[in-house]
Design an enzyme around this catalytic site. Sequence first.
Site, short mmCIF file in Angstrom:
data_model
loop_
_atom_site.label_atom_id
_atom_site.label_comp_id
_atom_site.label_asym_id
_atom_site.label_seq_id
_atom_site.Cartn_x
_atom_site.Cartn_y
_atom_site.Cartn_z
N ASP A 25 0.87 -1.17 0.00
CA ASP A 25 0.00 0.00 0.00
C ASP A 25 0.91 1.22 0.00
O ASP A 25 1.49 1.58 1.03
CB ASP A 25 -0.91 -0.01 1.23
CG ASP A 25 -1.82 1.21 1.31
OD1 ASP A 25 -1.81 2.02 0.36
OD2 ASP A 25 -2.54 1.36 2.32
N LYS A 86 2.51 11.23 -3.24
CA LYS A 86 1.50 10.55 -4.05
C LYS A 86 0.59 11.54 -4.80
O LYS A 86 0.10 11.25 -5.89
CB LYS A 86 0.65 9.64 -3.14
CG LYS A 86 -0.33 8.73 -3.85
CD LYS A 86 -0.94 7.78 -2.84
CE LYS A 86 -1.93 6.83 -3.46
NZ LYS A 86 -2.46 5.87 -2.47
N GLU A 185 -7.37 0.27 -4.61
CA GLU A 185 -7.37 0.16 -3.15
C GLU A 185 -8.71 -0.33 -2.58
O GLU A 185 -8.71 -1.21 -1.71
CB GLU A 185 -6.98 1.51 -2.54
CG GLU A 185 -5.51 1.85 -2.77
CD GLU A 185 -5.17 3.31 -2.50
OE1 GLU A 185 -6.07 4.06 -2.06
OE2 GLU A 185 -4.01 3.69 -2.72
N ASP A 207 -13.30 4.85 0.97
CA ASP A 207 -11.86 4.91 1.20
C ASP A 207 -11.38 6.36 1.20
O ASP A 207 -11.24 6.99 0.14
CB ASP A 207 -11.15 4.10 0.10
CG ASP A 207 -9.64 4.02 0.30
OD1 ASP A 207 -9.11 4.68 1.22
OD2 ASP A 207 -8.98 3.29 -0.45
#
Length: 537
Positions: A25, A86, A185, A207
Amino acid sequence: MVLLKIAEPGQSSQLHQSRLAVGIDLGTTNSLVAAFRGGLSEPLSDSDGQVILPSAVRYHSDRIEVGKSAKLAASLDPLNTVLSVKRLMGRSLSDVKQLGSRLPYHFVSSEFHMPLINTVQGPKSPIEVSADILKVLRFRAESISGSALIGAVITVPAYFDDAQRQATKDAAKLAGVNVLRLLNEPTAAAVAYGLDHHAEGVIAIYDLGGGTFDISILRLTGGVFEVLATGGDSALGGDDFDYAIAGWIITSAGLSTDLSPSAQRNLLETACSTKEALTDAISVDVYYCGWSAQLTRAVFDVLIEPMIARSLKACRRVVRDAGVGLKDIAAVVMVGGSTRIPLVRKAVAKDFGRQPLTEIDPDQVVAIGAAIQANTLVGNKREGGELLLLDVIPLSLGLETMGGLMEKIISRNTTIPVVRTQDFTTHQDGQTSIMIHVLQGERELIDDCRSLARFELHGIPSMVAGAAKIRVTFKVDADGLLSVSARELSSGVETRIQVKPSCGLTDSKIAEMLNGSFKYADDDKFTSVLRGQQVDA
């Protein structure tokens, strides 16, 4: 006589006795790696017993820090310490400049149109920074197992576009990690939740991480995980809550918004710690540069409510796209550290009409699910039968047509892998070549969509306008990555392209970077990288 311990392939309970594949992850705030061990998927810890690796990289003139110590140095050395990288993945310099003064870095332009962060080690791309994080996770897995890593399933936000996915895959390649699959994800979380709870039926995965928000609706049936629809916002997450608190501090304290990089980092650290404290407390005393005040959870809720409302609007749209009603959703699973915020849980419960599930650690569930999939992909047997994932693309893919319009070839929420073809023609007499402009997005005009690539088809026979027949084929693989080909049917002339976004690295540049890392591998041995983890908890 030498005795050998013999076991059926994939049945061993030890990590080193089966082919080592992991789930990673790669998060905005934190990252972690998990592996399938003893019949269970679990996160792998560092030498201090910590499974969470802060996604922070600090560059020194002679070494690299990754993790906790790098994060702690962010306000002391803001120009050389990269956080939340990210959010920069797959983005152009112009995209990043729209964030304005939010980012305390010195950006420089590059031939690849991506934002390069100027550090003491020279310009660093988001791909290189992400690779430095992935190297630490790879080394952690290999140190525990004592064997080389066969491959990894790396998770990405479901709403990542082609450029962001390709950037993630490039970072893995640069880190020496073989990507078995890029997995959305929410889908990874559904795997962890579904197998742990033996769930069946339609579930929603909400999420909300540090930098991105995803909502996915899946149907679970006998080991088949079918994504019905997905959506979200790749620029919405816990970082935005930090910015909201930081804005409140600036306004309340009467401070200037023109802060130095160090002061800005310090402000965001104060905001983040305040946000985390308000998870359990109804009020928190805030101190910043000699100023102090109290921030209540009620005021914090007012600050972030518009952002939560944005996420719920996306939820309603995705439920509609999935062709189901709220009454059809059996469970709502919470993923991502930002779902610990009480208002988030309360708002989701109200909107879906049921209490969300939170018993699996929201920071670990994605890596756990990815490790289950990685274990399957390398051929290790799993109790409970086979696992089949049917994922979808988050945004439509198409090309430019006359008038600057976007012609969609593959619509969003189409199950992948997928191949689609469509025929086009020339618009001028005697036209012998055609420019193919590949786009991604939902708008009608190309200016409102994301440009992915351009390439030309040459050698078309000279004909009157409309006589040539050009077949364009779009192919999306299991990672959600696109390749496009164009063929003139009467002559057979053809050209094709593996879409490499305009703001990404070329294969030759990646090879050059890899050669550089191999050249200095003996000097490195990851020791400088791992110094960032050798901090007392």
